[in-house]
Design an enzyme around this catalytic site. Structure first.
Site, PDB file in Angstrom:
ATOM      1  CE  LYS A 110      -9.646   0.673   5.160  1.00  0.00           C
ATOM      2  NZ  LYS A 110      -9.284  -0.481   5.915  1.00  0.00           N
ATOM      3  CE  LYS A 192      -4.115  -2.705   2.200  1.00  0.00           C
ATOM      4  NZ  LYS A 192      -3.530  -2.958   3.522  1.00  0.00           N
ATOM      5  CE  LYS A 195      -2.714  -2.037  11.287  1.00  0.00           C
ATOM      6  NZ  LYS A 195      -3.273  -0.838  10.683  1.00  0.00           N
TER       7      LYS A 195
HETATM    8  P1  ATP Z   1      -6.634  -1.555   7.823  1.00  0.00           P
HETATM    9  O1  ATP Z   1      -7.067  -2.967   7.680  1.00  0.00           O
HETATM   10  O2  ATP Z   1      -7.126  -0.898   9.084  1.00  0.00           O
HETATM   11  O3  ATP Z   1      -6.889  -0.713   6.601  1.00  0.00           O
HETATM   12  P2  ATP Z   1      -3.895  -2.050   7.067  1.00  0.00           P
HETATM   13  O4  ATP Z   1      -3.461  -3.407   7.440  1.00  0.00           O
HETATM   14  O5  ATP Z   1      -4.246  -1.792   5.649  1.00  0.00           O
HETATM   15  O6  ATP Z   1      -5.064  -1.581   8.033  1.00  0.00           O
HETATM   16  P3  ATP Z   1      -2.450   0.438   7.609  1.00  0.00           P
HETATM   17  O7  ATP Z   1      -2.390   0.927   9.007  1.00  0.00           O
HETATM   18  O8  ATP Z   1      -3.423   1.103   6.692  1.00  0.00           O
HETATM   19  O9  ATP Z   1      -2.695  -1.135   7.541  1.00  0.00           O
HETATM   20  O10 ATP Z   1      -0.997   0.510   6.950  1.00  0.00           O
HETATM   21  C1  ATP Z   1       0.207   0.670   7.652  1.00  0.00           C
HETATM   22  C2  ATP Z   1       1.360   0.514   6.700  1.00  0.00           C
HETATM   23  O11 ATP Z   1       1.454  -0.836   6.230  1.00  0.00           O
HETATM   24  C3  ATP Z   1       1.231   1.369   5.429  1.00  0.00           C
HETATM   25  O12 ATP Z   1       2.502   1.851   5.064  1.00  0.00           O
HETATM   26  C4  ATP Z   1       0.721   0.404   4.396  1.00  0.00           C
HETATM   27  O13 ATP Z   1       1.056   0.776   3.081  1.00  0.00           O
HETATM   28  C5  ATP Z   1       1.432  -0.872   4.808  1.00  0.00           C
HETATM   29  N1  ATP Z   1       0.663  -2.048   4.407  1.00  0.00           N
HETATM   30  C6  ATP Z   1      -0.604  -2.342   4.775  1.00  0.00           C
HETATM   31  N2  ATP Z   1      -0.993  -3.519   4.253  1.00  0.00           N
HETATM   32  C7  ATP Z   1       0.065  -3.988   3.541  1.00  0.00           C
HETATM   33  C8  ATP Z   1       0.278  -5.167   2.754  1.00  0.00           C
HETATM   34  N3  ATP Z   1      -0.661  -6.074   2.632  1.00  0.00           N
HETATM   35  N4  ATP Z   1       1.469  -5.308   2.163  1.00  0.00           N
HETATM   36  C9  ATP Z   1       2.453  -4.385   2.286  1.00  0.00           C
HETATM   37  N5  ATP Z   1       2.308  -3.249   3.001  1.00  0.00           N
HETATM   38  C10 ATP Z   1       1.135  -3.044   3.628  1.00  0.00           C
END
Ligand code: ATP
Ligand code: LTN
Length: 326
Positions: A110, A192, A195
């Protein structure tokens, strides 16, 4: 088992969040005591418009319910409605070492993607997450693979606190699903799905059928044309097959058989159909929830009340053990 987990309202929940986290939660709530939180304080670590944050917080709650979380089975609440989260984070800050926080992958990533706003909250993010978990004596934390390192830190902080001040916290365990713990971005299988990533990389649970078809059609694939699951040789396709498998319930060999000799184009069409069908009832329920924000807020307030009662009790014990006059 006692379960705690959360998602930050930093965007619209996508298939990665669903497959890695939410999907497990819905199953766990039938047999265990569960708390699921919308971690809005965590979302503040990236600059966000206040009106957008309010909207995303409600949308995240609506998505929880649309995916099958049930306020009768689980405690559903907003993190900032329970002040002890921030209070315990401060106390744990006095135990967390700068050297260990510097090692956190999420902080490093980040910081790279937001070089103009590497704030102290971003650095401290895993300590607040540890507070979320430890406050409720959670024994298990269902998350995607990217959160493993943060869970390790939460475990370490619990052990450290207990060894200095006497047994206070349960040492929690992460629950990472055997498949789908790291769904990759459709437009870049080396990253990965997230969002806050590029829009073509994720399928939001609220994406329309047209958008879903477009995103899947332009998803990166590997060389060749056979629909085969091989994470080493065909990482992009294996990611798409994993999504197909987990949304349809069809086994991976059955999917390979179904598309034998048919090529990537047909497979992508099939994946689009599966995804659209899977999301349809979720989208319907989501619209219903968003159509009645009053009811949604009542659910969240009830959840916050239940969470506060547990959190206040724990904070009392923490304060006593640490020498604060409670
Ligand atoms: P951001 O883009 O704001 O970092 P994010 O999509 O990574 O958001 P989080 O809110 O950080 O999402 O994660 C919420 C949950 O979803 C956590 O348990 C995280 O491990 C899971 N998660 C996030 N991205 C993935 C992915 N690509 N595959 C599987 N699990 C995920
Ligand atoms: N850090 C997590 C979100 C999160 C969380 C938690 C997950 C905050 N507090 C407590 C599980 C338990 C993330 O970035 N995905």
């Amino acid at each position: 088992m006692k379960i705690f987990s959360g998602i930050k309202p930093s965007g619209i929940i996508h298939l990665g969040n669903y497959i890695g986290a939410l999907r497990q939660w819905v199953i766990l709530q039938d047999a265990h005591e569960c708390l699921f939180c919308i971690v809005d304080l965590h979302a503040l670590t990236v600059r966000v418009d206040p009106a957008l944050l309010r909207r995303l917080t409600l949308e995240t709650a609506a998505t929880y319910i649309a995916c099958g979380l049930d306020a009768k089975k689980s405690v559903l609440f907003i993190q900032s409605h329970v002040p002890p989260h921030a209070e315990l984070a401060w106390i744990l800050n006095t135990l967390a070492k700068i050297s260990e926080l510097k090692l956190m992958h999420q902080f490093k990533e980040k910081s790279k993607s937001n070089p103009e706003n590497i704030n102290a909250g971003l650095f401290d993010y895993p300590v607040l997450m540890a507070a979320d978990i430890l406050l409720y004596d959670a024994t298990h934390v269902p998350v995607g693979q990217d959160q493993q390192q943060h869970i390790e830190l939460a475990r370490e902080l619990a052990r450290r606190f207990n060894s200095i001040y006497g047994k206070t916290f349960v040492v929690p365990e992460g629950m990472i699903p055997p498949r789908g713990a790291k769904i990759m971005a459709l437009d870049n299988p080396a990253k990965k799905m997230e969002k806050t990533g590029s829009i073509g990389g994720y399928i939001a649970l609220t994406d329309t059928p047209d958008v879903i078809r477009k995103k899947i059609k332009s998803a990166v694939t590997d060389s060749g044309s056979d629909v085969l699951f091989d994470e080493k040789k065909k990482p992009a396709l294996s990611n798409l097959i994993t999504i197909y498998h987990l949304l349809s319930g069809l086994s991976i060999p059955a999917i390979e058989k179904e598309y034998q000799g048919k090529g990537y184009g047909q497979f992508k069409k099939g994946l689009s159909d599966v995804t659209i069908d899977f999301l349809k009832p979720i989208q319907q329920k989501f619209s219903e929830c968003m159509g009645d924000p009053g009811a949604l807020l009542r659910i969240l307030e009830k959840g916050a009340c239940a969470a506060r009662a547990q959190a206040d009790k724990k904070m009392q014990k923490v304060k006593e053990n640490i020498g604060l006059i409670a």
